[in-house]
Scaffold this active site. Structure first.
Site, PDB file in Angstrom:
ATOM      1  CG  ASP A 172      -1.663   1.250   1.477  1.00  0.00           C
ATOM      2  OD1 ASP A 172      -1.607   2.149   0.604  1.00  0.00           O
ATOM      3  OD2 ASP A 172      -2.323   1.370   2.532  1.00  0.00           O
TER       4      ASP A 172
ATOM      5  CD  GLU B 110      -5.093   3.656  -2.536  1.00  0.00           C
ATOM      6  OE1 GLU B 110      -5.982   4.464  -2.166  1.00  0.00           O
ATOM      7  OE2 GLU B 110      -3.919   3.988  -2.761  1.00  0.00           O
TER       8      GLU B 110
ATOM      9  CG  ASP C 218      -9.424   4.687   1.380  1.00  0.00           C
ATOM     10  OD1 ASP C 218      -8.930   5.350   2.318  1.00  0.00           O
ATOM     11  OD2 ASP C 218      -8.734   4.031   0.579  1.00  0.00           O
TER      12      ASP C 218
ATOM     13  CE  LYS D 162      -1.476   6.937  -3.533  1.00  0.00           C
ATOM     14  NZ  LYS D 162      -1.998   6.060  -2.464  1.00  0.00           N
TER      15      LYS D 162
END
Ligand code: AMP
Length: 635
Positions: free
Chosen positions: A8, A169, A192, A70
């Site tokens: 992850d 994800e 999420d 990211k």
């Protein structure tokens, strides 16, 4: 077969997990810690710190410390001019060049920085498992586009890993929650909220297969924003007490941000915390008691902004909240009680005890009313565990379970009049393929431009341009050349475009690797805009289509008029000229900014032109018949 690890690669934290003895578990580093902060510090000449040690450098040496990297993956320099990116580095490069970040007299790509994080996770896994690891499954937010997915694969390669699969994800999270054990046709929402991204996905279980029905989100929303809001609140307090403006001092700001995040986390389990910042300056120490209520007041609006995405995902999946069986929570920020309350309220969840191991599945689970809010998994680890499960499936250690993801935005190409022609609609399950045959709109065109678009808008220019290429064919009158265009999205979400000239079989296959022209926040904006501009877009499409048909008639009429001018009677000719003028004037009156005009008026004028050209059409038909009969020697 060597082991495949599941990674992850998060905005704020990264984790690595693996299947051992049939069970997924997260691997701890040498210090026994399982969450690696996604922070990298470079110090000259070549010392690299990753994770916690790098995190500590954030306040001491912010210029050489990279975090939230990211957010920059797969972006071009030009994306950043429109992107509110909160990463405090000097960005190099211009226009279409990939983003590079300055550090000392060197520069680094986001992939190179991410690769440092991946190298550390790989090394942790190797130390823990006692073997060399070369293969990985890496997760990405559902909203990541081609360029961002490819950048992630590249980062893996730079770290010495073969990326066997990129997994969304939310799909990984559902696997980790063991939701494949639910009843057939169960529907699940995955909410999420991590450090830097927010995703909401609706999944359905079908014959043991997860299908993502819809996905929505905001790649620029997360726990960081809550910290930021709290920092602004504290900055004001500090300014009023000491006239010290921490917002202009990077190292002080970093200290306050750290304290703010800590306070936010503590307030998930406590009702008051003391924020203490001794010796912010030699003369000034700051301390402030913050209550959970106050934190909720400061952050409620940010959390509420995820609500609309939840409803849109439901509506894209053609579902209502009551149709869901479970809502699962993923991402560290969902530990915040306010987030749980809000999600529970929006999805009309029935009461649920958040005790690990108490998931009621199968027949003993009778829903009283509304979906169950399932918080049984550690929200920080769910995605990594799911990645490990997917890795297990790939390496054959786990029972085969097909994973289906969806395309976040529609994919299509530009057609005549600058319209978007969708080949693969948004939220299609991937891998997927779709094709259509196109022809030319102009006589003797030697080639066709395939302009690949991604987005939800009706006009080509309002969508993302993923790339263009040209396919050549033999010149022929318009409508004769036929080109088959096929889009294929592979299991990693990468798009391959094939164009084939049907007559010669000549073809071109292009992989859409290039970075897109728009920043990633635009993905989400795109969907919002398509809703906002729905009416205007539909009008524009109707206008363009009506206009194209009218232009065809104008061309044919003008040609007929010049060929048969002398044979046509005066009255008919005048009435055609008059009707032509009417249609042309309406087309000329198009508003260039909206590419739109008066559809009903143009339709009416076009119909009148059709009517006026009747004598001309009769005449042409008559002449054509005579010519044919003569040619065949019948007259
Ligand atoms: P993730 O990206 O899933 O690692 O989530 C990280 C985010 O979750 C960060 O913004 C953290 O501050 C936040 N977070 C972690 N633990 C908690 C907690 N107990 N309460 C509130 N927020 C938390």
């Amino acid at each position: 077969m060597s082991k495949i690890i599941g990674i992850d690669l998060g905005t704020t934290h990264s984790l690595v997990a693996v299947i051992e003895a049939g069970l997924p578990f997260v691997i701890a580093d040498a210090d026994g810690l399982r969450l690696t902060p996604s922070v990298v510090h470079f110090s000259a000449p070549s010392t690299v710190l990753v994770g916690r040690p790098a995190q500590r450098m954030r306040s001491i040496d912010p210029q050489h410390t990279f975090y939230s990297i990211k957010r920059l993956m797969g972006l071009r320099a030009s994306d950043l001019s429109t992107t509110e990116h909160r990463v405090a580095y000097t960005v190099l490069g211009e226009g279409a060049q990939p983003v590079r970040l300055a550090y000392g007299d060197r520069s680094l790509s986001p992939e190179e920085i991410s690769a440092e994080i991946l190298k550390k996770l790989k090394a942790d896994a190797e130390a823990s498992l006692g073997e060399t690891i070369t293969r990985a499954v890496i997760t990405v937010p559902a909203y990541f586009n081609d360029a961002q997915r490819n950048a992630t694969i590249k980062a893996g390669e730079l770290a010495g890993l073969t990326v066997e699969r990129i997994v969304n994800e939310p799909t990984a999270a559902a696997l980790a929650y063991g939701l494949h054990r639910l009843n057939e046709k169960s529907k699940i929402a995955v909410y999420d909220l991590g450090g830097g991204t927010f995703d909401i996905s609706i999944l359905e279980l079908n014959e043991g297969v997860f299908q993502v029905l819809a996905t929505h989100g905001n790649t620029r929303l997360g726990g960081d924003d809550l910290d930021q809001a709290l920092v602004r609140f504290l900055a004001k307090k500090i300014l009023s007490e000491s006239s010290l403006d921490i917002l202009t001092q990077p190292s002080l700001l970093a200290r306050v941000r750290e304290a703010a995040e800590l306070a936010k986390i503590q307030l998930s389990s406590e009702s008051t915390v003391e924020i203490a910042l001794p010796f912010l300056t030699p003369e000034f120490s700051f301390s402030f008691p913050l209550t959970r209520d106050e934190l909720e007041r400061i952050t409620r609006e940010i959390i509420s902004s995820t609500r609309a995405h939840c409803f849109r995902a439901l509506s894209d999946a053609h579902l209502e909240a009551k149709d869901l069986d479970q809502v699962i929570l993923v991402g560290g920020q969902t530990r915040m009680p306010l987030v749980r309350e809000c999600v529970s309220e929006w999805f009309q969840c029935r009461d649920f005890e958040a005790t690990p191991g108490s998931i009621r599945i199968g027949s003993d689970y009778h829903r009283a009313e509304g979906p169950m809010l399932n918080t049984s998994q550690n929200p920080d680890e769910a995605i990594a565990l799911g990645a490990a499960i997917q890795a297990g499936i790939l390496s054959g250690g786990f029972k085969d379970m097909l994973l289906l993801d969806v395309t976040p935005l529609s994919l299509g190409l530009e057609t005549l009049g600058g319209l978007m022609n969708v080949l693969i609609p948004r939220n299609s399950s991937i891998p997927t393929k779709a094709g259509e045959v196109f022809s030319t709109g102009i006589d003797h065109q030697p080639s066709m431009l395939i302009h690949v678009l991604q987005g939800e808008r009706e006009r080509a220019r309002d969508n993302w341009s993923l790339g263009r290429f040209v396919i050549e064919f033999d010149r022929a009158p318009k409508g004769v050349p036929r080109v088959g265009v096929q889009y294929e999205i592979d299991a990693n979400g990468v798009l391959h475009v094939l164009a084939r000239d049907i007559k010669t079989g000549r073809e071109k296959i292009v992989e859409m690797k290039s970075a897109v022209d728009v920043g990633d926040e635009e993905v989400q904006r795109m969907v919002e805009e398509s809703v906002e501009h729905a009416w205007e877009d539909i009008n524009a499409r109707r206008w363009i289509e009506t206009k194209l048909r009218a232009q065809e008639t104008i061309l044919a009429t003008r040609k007929g008029l010049s060929d048969y001018r002398d044979e046509l009677d005066e009255v008919s000719r005048t009435s055609i000229e008059h009707a032509l003028l009417e249609v042309e004037n309406l087309i000329r009156a198009e508003d260039p900014s909206t590419q739109s005009g008066e559809v009903p008026a143009l339709k009416k004028a076009h119909a009148q032109l059709d009517e006026a050209t009747q004598p001309l059409a009769d005449l042409m038909m008559d002449r054509a018949t005579t010519a044919l009969l003569r040619q065949r020697g019948l007259i």
